[in-house]
Design an enzyme around this catalytic site. Structure first.
Site, PDB file in Angstrom:
ATOM      1  N   LYS A  78       0.808  -1.231   0.000  1.00  0.00           N
ATOM      2  CA  LYS A  78       0.000   0.000   0.000  1.00  0.00           C
ATOM      3  C   LYS A  78       0.841   1.280   0.000  1.00  0.00           C
ATOM      4  O   LYS A  78       0.375   2.314  -0.478  1.00  0.00           O
ATOM      5  CB  LYS A  78      -0.984   0.007   1.176  1.00  0.00           C
ATOM      6  CG  LYS A  78      -2.114  -1.010   1.009  1.00  0.00           C
ATOM      7  CD  LYS A  78      -3.132  -0.896   2.136  1.00  0.00           C
ATOM      8  CE  LYS A  78      -4.238  -1.929   2.002  1.00  0.00           C
ATOM      9  NZ  LYS A  78      -5.286  -1.780   3.014  1.00  0.00           N
ATOM     10  N   ASP A 115     -10.223   2.790   1.516  1.00  0.00           N
ATOM     11  CA  ASP A 115     -10.456   2.224   2.856  1.00  0.00           C
ATOM     12  C   ASP A 115     -11.110   3.266   3.770  1.00  0.00           C
ATOM     13  O   ASP A 115     -11.986   2.934   4.579  1.00  0.00           O
ATOM     14  CB  ASP A 115      -9.132   1.791   3.502  1.00  0.00           C
ATOM     15  CG  ASP A 115      -8.630   0.450   2.976  1.00  0.00           C
ATOM     16  OD1 ASP A 115      -9.451  -0.357   2.493  1.00  0.00           O
ATOM     17  OD2 ASP A 115      -7.402   0.223   3.049  1.00  0.00           O
TER      18      ASP A 115
END
Ligand code: NAP
Length: 287
Positions: A78, A115
């Site tokens: 990420k 997210d």
């Protein structure tokens, strides 16, 4: 586990998306996204590819060369994936992590973080709101950063990050600050909390959960507090204890569904079929 699309449905017109991670075999994203493609009129298919850190740049070049719709990015890529993007959107820039890649209209590869909004959407879906709420996050890792940004953007009055390693929580100053994780600090933190979110991986396993830090005592929470965990494959003891006290709870399944829904919308420009994605999520959890 059933999926809405199989190899027989793939044609020369089919466009692909993929989750890149290491490991990635456990991922629920193929089930979610293939159900979504199957529920709307988009000829798409979703893959999962295990990519070692050293191969990430080549994998991203492959997405560009092969005309992929985009990609989901998971652990451990990420942060590293950011160097391969043409642009990073402001939410992902603030969080310092990208979990979704999508091409914009000019063909530039943009790094997003869905997210943050995914957690906020999952909270909203329950009928709860972060507006004006005092949010306490347990843990200061990547997921906590995303939840903090999501709750801040959703209007939380304060977001306090409780970290056992305070040096890793300096980023929390942007929101409401950080607090040390100690038996002494916990009662006042929990006593003034409207939404408690466990962003640690402690309850991932039964043995970890059995050794859950005793100072996180749900008996200290106000009666209107909502208690959330990001874990979705088992019920954490923290949520079970909160339910026994009559508190509202939220597990991590909704965050996964809604971060995927936001990614689907970036890739296709269409509203995500949330119901189909939820059905796929539930069946993947049952399977
Ligand atoms: P991470 O970057 O490794 O961060 C974990 C955090 O938890 C760190 O701050 C760590 O503290 C803390 N921690 C670990 N064990 C602890 C303990 N025994 N007591 C107190 N603090 C502890 O992990 P992450 O990427 O943020 O992920 C966290 C969890 O969220 C994982 O279970 C992951 O599966 C889940 N997640 C779910 C979703 C979803 O869509 N539902 C999305 C993302 C992540 P130290 O730094 O001191 O070790």
């Amino acid at each position: 586990m059933s999926t809405a699309k199989n190899i027989a449905g793939i044609s020369g017109e089919t466009r692909f998306a993929v989750v890149l991670g290491d490991p990635v075999r456990h991922s629920r994203s193929p089930a979610l996204h293939n159900a979504a493609f199957g529920a709307v009129a988009v000829d798409g298919a979703f893959l999962a590819c295990e990519v070692a850190p050293a191969e990430l740049g080549d994998a991203i070049a492959g997405l560009r060369a092969l005309g992929f719709l985009g990609a989901s990015i998971t652990v451990p890529h990420k942060q590293a994936v950011m160097q391969f993007c043409d642009r990073i959107d402001s939410v992902a820039e603030t969080i310092g992590a990208v979990n979704c890649l999508a091409f914009d209209q000019s063909g530039a590869l943009v790094g997003h973080n869905t997210d943050a909004g995914g957690f906020a959407d999952s909270l909203t879906e329950t009928g709860a709101t972060a507006q004006g709420k005092r949010v306490v996050l347990l843990g200061a890792g990547g997921a906590a950063r995303a939840v903090a940004a999501g709750m801040h953007d959703a209007g939380a009055s304060a977001v306090t990050v409780v970290a056992r390693t305070p040096s890793k929580a300096a980023w929390a100053d942007t929101y409401g600050g950080a607090s040390a994780w100690t038996a002494e600090s916990m009662p006042s933190l929990l006593g003034a909390c409207d939404l408690l979110v466990d962003c640690t991986p402690v309850a991932l396993t039964e043995s970890g959960d059995l050794a859950y830090p005793a100072e996180v005592d749900v008996g200290l929470l106000p009666s209107g507090c909502v208690v959330a965990s990001l874990i979705y494959h088992r019920k954490p003891g923290l949520l079970a204890a909160a339910e026994s006290r009559g508190l509202e709870t939220l597990d991590g399944a909704g965050m996964l569904v809604h971060q995927g829904a936001r990614a689907f919308e970036l890739w296709t420009g269409m509203a995500a079929p949330i119901d189909a994605m939820w059905r796929a999520m539930r069946s993947s959890l049952d399977g």
